[in-house]
Design a protein around this motif. Structure first.
Motif, short mmCIF file in Angstrom:
data_model
loop_
_atom_site.label_atom_id
_atom_site.label_comp_id
_atom_site.label_asym_id
_atom_site.label_seq_id
_atom_site.Cartn_x
_atom_site.Cartn_y
_atom_site.Cartn_z
N THR A 139 8.69 18.54 22.03
CA THR A 139 10.28 18.40 21.87
C THR A 139 10.60 17.30 21.16
O THR A 139 10.08 16.40 21.42
CB THR A 139 11.15 18.49 23.33
OG1 THR A 139 10.62 19.53 23.98
CG2 THR A 139 12.59 18.39 23.03
N SER A 153 10.65 27.03 15.64
CA SER A 153 10.91 26.35 17.06
C SER A 153 12.02 26.79 17.59
O SER A 153 12.88 27.53 16.96
CB SER A 153 11.15 24.58 16.61
OG SER A 153 12.28 24.61 15.76
N THR A 206 16.39 30.37 17.82
CA THR A 206 15.07 30.04 17.12
C THR A 206 15.57 29.92 15.54
O THR A 206 16.39 30.49 14.88
CB THR A 206 14.18 31.46 17.04
OG1 THR A 206 14.07 31.58 18.47
CG2 THR A 206 13.06 31.19 16.42
N ALA A 227 14.39 20.37 18.87
CA ALA A 227 13.61 21.72 18.78
C ALA A 227 12.39 21.38 19.54
O ALA A 227 11.80 20.26 19.57
CB ALA A 227 13.23 21.66 17.20
N THR A 228 11.84 22.60 19.94
CA THR A 228 10.85 22.53 20.74
C THR A 228 9.75 23.57 20.09
O THR A 228 10.26 24.74 19.91
CB THR A 228 11.01 22.87 22.11
OG1 THR A 228 11.94 22.08 22.85
CG2 THR A 228 9.85 23.27 23.06
N ASP A 229 8.45 23.14 19.86
CA ASP A 229 7.51 23.92 19.09
C ASP A 229 6.67 24.81 19.94
O ASP A 229 7.05 24.58 21.33
CB ASP A 229 6.58 23.08 18.20
CG ASP A 229 5.95 22.05 18.76
OD1 ASP A 229 5.59 22.32 20.18
OD2 ASP A 229 5.39 21.32 18.16
N GLU A 287 12.16 22.53 12.63
CA GLU A 287 10.90 23.20 12.21
C GLU A 287 10.91 24.96 12.33
O GLU A 287 11.37 25.23 13.49
CB GLU A 287 9.78 22.87 13.09
CG GLU A 287 8.33 23.27 13.02
CD GLU A 287 7.52 22.75 14.19
OE1 GLU A 287 6.89 23.25 14.85
OE2 GLU A 287 7.22 21.31 13.89
N PRO A 342 8.00 18.02 16.71
CA PRO A 342 8.69 18.56 15.77
C PRO A 342 9.58 17.53 14.90
O PRO A 342 9.94 16.76 15.75
CB PRO A 342 9.58 19.91 15.89
CG PRO A 342 9.12 19.97 17.41
CD PRO A 342 8.63 18.86 18.18
#
Length: 188
Positions: free
Chosen positions: A172, A117, A131, A165-167, A114, A92
């Motif tokens: 990450t 994410s 989130t 951010a981790t989708d 994002e 992201p």
């Protein structure tokens, strides 16, 4: 798809693994061919229990419709039901931290990332997750519980803040950073 190939949530078929291992069940000792459309991605022999695993070559980002066909001396099976595997190998964008100044010793930190994410924020020795709903996120430091560490802010000074951010696929982002200045001293 094997658990090791399914990054992010194991309840979906979204992954950041570009060469996923696909597993299935066929008649024992049959030859199994895994296809994307008419293209064979790999061939393997099912074991004594009928279990088989094929690791694909690298697949590009996007949806891939996969089927398996098994065969032995007695004939060939019809194609299996379709398994749609979606590859997302792109991280992201870096989150933006929009809070830079506060007159409260435990402010709300906010920003953008994002949409959907998981945002991980580190400030004052504590780490929080939230989130990015609709692309926006916030953490109220007065009420949020850290996932790690203990919050210790400089109540009249500068505090480093970072966010990643981790989708859903497990990618990450690089960290976004900001200096949070807290000033709780009344003007004279």
């Amino acid at each position: 798809m094997t658990t090791a190939s399914n990054s992010g949530s194991t309840t979906d078929t979204l992954t950041n693994v570009t060469a996923p291992a696909i597993t299935g069940l066929a008649k024992a000792f049959t030859t199994v061919v895994l296809y994307e459309g008419a293209t064979a991605l790999g061939t393997v022999t099912a074991d004594a229990n009928g279990l088989w695993t094929v690791t694909t070559a690298s697949l590009g980002d996007g949806a891939h419709s996969l089927t398996a066909v098994s065969s032995d001396a007695t004939g060939t099976s019809s194609a299996s039901s379709t398994l749609t595997v979606t590859i997302d190998s792109a991280a992201p964008s870096t989150p933006v931290i929009t809070t830079a100044l506060a007159n409260n010793a435990t402010p709300t930190i906010a920003g953008t990332a994002e949409a959907g994410s998981t945002v991980t924020v580190t400030v004052g020795g504590a780490t929080y997750t939230t989130t990015a709903t609709g692309g926006n996120w916030s953490i109220n430091l007065a009420t949020a519980t850290p996932t790690a560490g203990v919050l210790s802010l400089n109540a009249n000074g500068t505090n480093a803040v970072s966010a990643t951010a981790t989708d859903a696929a497990g990618n990450t982002s690089t960290a976004g950073t900001q200096s949070l200045v807290i000033d709780t001293t009344a003007p004279r």
